[in-house]
Design an enzyme around this catalytic site. Structure first.
Site, PDB file in Angstrom:
ATOM      1  N   VAL A  15      61.204 -22.194  36.443  1.00 21.68           N
ATOM      2  CA  VAL A  15      61.068 -22.769  35.098  1.00 21.68           C
ATOM      3  C   VAL A  15      61.395 -24.265  35.108  1.00 21.68           C
ATOM      4  O   VAL A  15      60.684 -25.069  34.493  1.00 21.68           O
ATOM      5  CB  VAL A  15      61.960 -22.016  34.079  1.00 21.68           C
ATOM      6  CG1 VAL A  15      61.899 -22.682  32.712  1.00 21.68           C
ATOM      7  CG2 VAL A  15      61.512 -20.557  33.975  1.00 21.68           C
ATOM      8  N   LYS A 105      68.276 -15.298  28.886  1.00 27.39           N
ATOM      9  CA  LYS A 105      68.434 -14.114  28.008  1.00 27.39           C
ATOM     10  C   LYS A 105      69.749 -13.393  28.266  1.00 27.39           C
ATOM     11  O   LYS A 105      70.350 -12.826  27.362  1.00 27.39           O
ATOM     12  CB  LYS A 105      67.253 -13.168  28.208  1.00 27.39           C
ATOM     13  CG  LYS A 105      67.142 -12.628  29.609  1.00 27.39           C
ATOM     14  CD  LYS A 105      65.730 -12.336  30.010  1.00 27.39           C
ATOM     15  CE  LYS A 105      65.606 -12.508  31.510  1.00 27.39           C
ATOM     16  NZ  LYS A 105      64.295 -12.783  31.981  1.00 27.39           N
ATOM     17  N   GLU A 129      64.535 -20.565  22.341  1.00 29.43           N
ATOM     18  CA  GLU A 129      63.199 -19.973  22.158  1.00 29.43           C
ATOM     19  C   GLU A 129      62.662 -19.357  23.454  1.00 29.43           C
ATOM     20  O   GLU A 129      61.995 -18.314  23.424  1.00 29.43           O
ATOM     21  CB  GLU A 129      62.248 -21.073  21.659  1.00 29.43           C
ATOM     22  CG  GLU A 129      60.868 -20.582  21.290  1.00 29.43           C
ATOM     23  CD  GLU A 129      60.882 -19.591  20.132  1.00 29.43           C
ATOM     24  OE1 GLU A 129      61.160 -20.011  19.003  1.00 29.43           O
ATOM     25  OE2 GLU A 129      60.635 -18.397  20.367  1.00 29.43           O
ATOM     26  N   VAL A 132      63.271 -15.237  24.978  1.00 29.66           N
ATOM     27  CA  VAL A 132      62.550 -14.000  24.639  1.00 29.66           C
ATOM     28  C   VAL A 132      61.060 -14.307  24.543  1.00 29.66           C
ATOM     29  O   VAL A 132      60.649 -15.231  23.837  1.00 29.66           O
ATOM     30  CB  VAL A 132      63.012 -13.429  23.277  1.00 29.66           C
ATOM     31  CG1 VAL A 132      62.259 -12.128  22.963  1.00 29.66           C
ATOM     32  CG2 VAL A 132      64.512 -13.185  23.253  1.00 29.66           C
ATOM     33  N   GLY A 134      58.821 -15.530  26.635  1.00 26.77           N
ATOM     34  CA  GLY A 134      58.205 -16.675  27.324  1.00 26.77           C
ATOM     35  C   GLY A 134      57.662 -17.699  26.346  1.00 26.77           C
ATOM     36  O   GLY A 134      58.405 -18.370  25.626  1.00 26.77           O
ATOM     37  N   ILE A 136      55.830 -17.179  23.645  1.00 26.62           N
ATOM     38  CA  ILE A 136      55.564 -16.734  22.265  1.00 26.62           C
ATOM     39  C   ILE A 136      56.633 -17.303  21.331  1.00 26.62           C
ATOM     40  O   ILE A 136      57.818 -17.091  21.568  1.00 26.62           O
ATOM     41  CB  ILE A 136      55.609 -15.193  22.144  1.00 26.62           C
ATOM     42  CG1 ILE A 136      54.705 -14.534  23.174  1.00 26.62           C
ATOM     43  CG2 ILE A 136      55.266 -14.737  20.743  1.00 26.62           C
ATOM     44  CD1 ILE A 136      54.839 -13.013  23.203  1.00 26.62           C
ATOM     45  N   GLU A 190      60.444  -8.288  41.012  1.00 25.36           N
ATOM     46  CA  GLU A 190      61.365  -8.841  42.010  1.00 25.36           C
ATOM     47  C   GLU A 190      61.502  -7.841  43.156  1.00 25.36           C
ATOM     48  O   GLU A 190      61.205  -6.651  42.982  1.00 25.36           O
ATOM     49  CB  GLU A 190      62.759  -8.996  41.370  1.00 25.36           C
ATOM     50  CG  GLU A 190      62.816  -9.840  40.131  1.00 25.36           C
ATOM     51  CD  GLU A 190      62.778 -11.323  40.441  1.00 25.36           C
ATOM     52  OE1 GLU A 190      63.200 -11.710  41.546  1.00 25.36           O
ATOM     53  OE2 GLU A 190      62.275 -12.083  39.597  1.00 25.36           O
ATOM     54  N   LYS A 205      66.671  -8.914  25.772  1.00 28.71           N
ATOM     55  CA  LYS A 205      65.817  -9.612  24.795  1.00 28.71           C
ATOM     56  C   LYS A 205      65.922  -8.946  23.419  1.00 28.71           C
ATOM     57  O   LYS A 205      65.931  -9.628  22.386  1.00 28.71           O
ATOM     58  CB  LYS A 205      64.372  -9.631  25.291  1.00 28.71           C
ATOM     59  CG  LYS A 205      64.181 -10.493  26.547  1.00 28.71           C
ATOM     60  CD  LYS A 205      62.849 -10.227  27.210  1.00 28.71           C
ATOM     61  CE  LYS A 205      62.625 -11.075  28.451  1.00 28.71           C
ATOM     62  NZ  LYS A 205      61.448 -10.647  29.228  1.00 28.71           N
TER      63      LYS A 205
END
Ligand code: NAP
Ligand code: HSE
Length: 432
Positions: A15, A105, A129, A132, A134, A136, A190, A205
């Site tokens: 990220v 999260k 934001e 939860v 990604g 959206i 994973e 989430k």
């Protein structure tokens, strides 16, 4: 020309690197929106020897203090992940008067209420934001756009990995292990997939969404949780025969002053909007007393969609800084509602049993359910053993109480005529 607004970036993995390139790509749009430039000044990582590409002017550090005690950095973006030391760094940043944006999260599910109240006390913003769904937008709509509503229910598909796996099991008739290998190969799952397949990620989430929706403290440990490991191709065949899709449902509702929050596989009627959410996509459906039902749908993970969410938070904070003050920041939590025990749930059930094909077995099973006040809606029986000795029975029930169904299943499992209780899946006709 005003000074740029400086960001301290904690974490430079999937990220973090995506975010830095999104900031570069959107530099002009950010400046136009905020009225000042936004620049990443320092980046915190764990391993100083990993090869990385950092533009000039950004300092790489392994010492969090380099960011936390730098008074020229008003915004910390935390994308390290994990509970510790992320929680301590966020706490310290708030204490130092810095605004924080996090996509974490786990920290928000375990410590969100305290961190949010800490931010409020220090007159700074903590925004999350990206934690939860990604890309959206869902936290901000709950905080702002739907703020005047009493939120009554939240129904969601908020784990892309399991939604991908369930979609493949449903469409191709594949088994759990095969779709798990496929999800690993595609980089969704994973090496240790338990956080996804056991519902841990979805429970984090859901705790975040439920706390925000009902303005109360819901922690991950308050969320009843079952994963997808027990689902077999047979369950998907029966679901389809009965007119349902199987999804890992995350659902919470405020009911008579209590909050119920649960993550588990569920049969959803094919005409339910969530039944049509496929692949790695996520969706969150909310019921508000004014808005009625509203649904948010989109990519639930990935560095670029998540950067979109993180940058929305950065813009909100940077605009407040540029304007010289904070927007209205009411405390996020103002109630302490009790959590409803799972035993009190009332819903419909799908039950799959393997039984020895003898006279009277169906009557015995029906009697145990009936004695518990559980009424049958449909029964399907199929022979499965080559010798015809073992049969599979699939039962759906009318609405019944969870505790009564579980008690009856314990008694049924102990019957001589029953080989095993193979699965139980809750059937959610109307999740409201
Ligand atoms: P990641 O690829 O594992 O990156 C983590 C980064 O944080 C790495 O740069 C790592 O340093 C650094 N880091 C970890 N622990 C540290 C410590 N104790 N001190 C200093 N640096 C540390 O993780 P990610 O996928 O980017 O996820 C980051 C966060 O975003 C998580 O909270 C995750 O839940 C959330 N998120 C991820 C996605 C997604 O699509 N991946 C979507 C939404 C939200 P090194 O580089 O030195 O190892
Ligand atoms: N592992 C998560 C998922 C992505 O599969 O949805 C990050 O939240």
């Amino acid at each position: 020309m005003s000074e740029p607004i400086a960001i301290g970036l904690m974490g430079f993995g999937v990220v973090g690197t995506g975010l830095l390139s999104a900031i570069e790509q959107k530099a002009a749009a950010l400046q136009q929106r905020i009225g000042r430039r936004v620049v990443v000044r320092k980046v915190l990582v764990r391993d100083p020897l990993k090869p990385r590409q950092l533009p000039d002017g950004i300092t790489l550090t392994t010492d969090a203090d380099d960011i936390l005690s730098d008074s020229a950095i008003p915004i910390v973006v935390e994308v390290m992940g994990g509970e510790h030391p992320a929680r301590e760094y966020i706490n310290r940043a708030l204490h130092e008067g810095k605004h924080v944006v996090t996509a974490n999260k786990e920290v928000m599910a375990k410590h969100g209420p305290e961190l949010l109240s800490h931010a409020h006390e220090h007159g700074v913003l903590l925004r999350y934001e990206g934690s939860v769904g990604g890309g959206i937008p869902i936290i901000s709509p709950l905080q702002d756009d739907l703020a005047v509503n009493n939120i009554l229910a939240v129904n969601a598909i908020i784990n892309g990995t399991t939604n991908y796996m369930l979609t493949r099991m449903s469409s191709e008739g594949l088994d759990y292990e095969t779709v798990l290998s496929e999800a690993r190969r595609l980089g969704y799952a994973e090496p240790d997939p338990s956080a996804d397949v056991d519902g841990v990620d979805a429970a984090f989430k859901l705790a975040i969404l439920a706390s925000l929706a009902f303005r109360t403290t819901v922690r991950d440990t308050d969320v009843y949780r079952e994963g997808i490991r027990r689902l077999t191709p047979a369950d998907f065949r029966y679901a389809s025969e009965l007119g349902y899709a199987i999804k890992l449902l995350a659902t919470a509702r405020a009911n008579e002053g209590k909050v119920q929050a649960r993550v588990h596989p569920a049969f959803l009627p094919l005409n339910n909007p969530l039944a049509k959410v496929d692949g790695v996509y996520n969706a969150v459906e909310l019921e508000g007393d004014l808005v009625d039902w509203a649904m948010f749908h989109g990519p639930g993970a990935g560095p670029i969609p998540t950067s979109s969410a993180i940058l929305a938070d950065v813009i909100a904070i940077a605009c407040a800084i540029a304007a010289g003050g904070l927007a209205c920041t009411a405390p996020a939590i103002d109630a302490q509602l009790p959590i409803e025990p799972m035993d009190d749930l009332r819903t419909k059930y799908y039950i799959r049993l393997s039984v020895f094909d003898r006279p009277g077995v169906m009557a015995q099973v029906a009697k145990e359910l009936g004695d518990g006040g559980v009424s049958l809606a449909s029964v399907i029986q199929k022979e499965v053993g080559e010798d015809g000795r073992v049969a599979e029975i699939v039962i759906t029930t009318h609405v019944a109480q969870e505790a009564a169904v579980q008690d009856a299943l314990r008694r049924i499992a102990a019957l001589d005529s029953v080989d095993q209780v193979s699965n139980l899946v809750r059937v959610e006709e109307r999740i409201a």
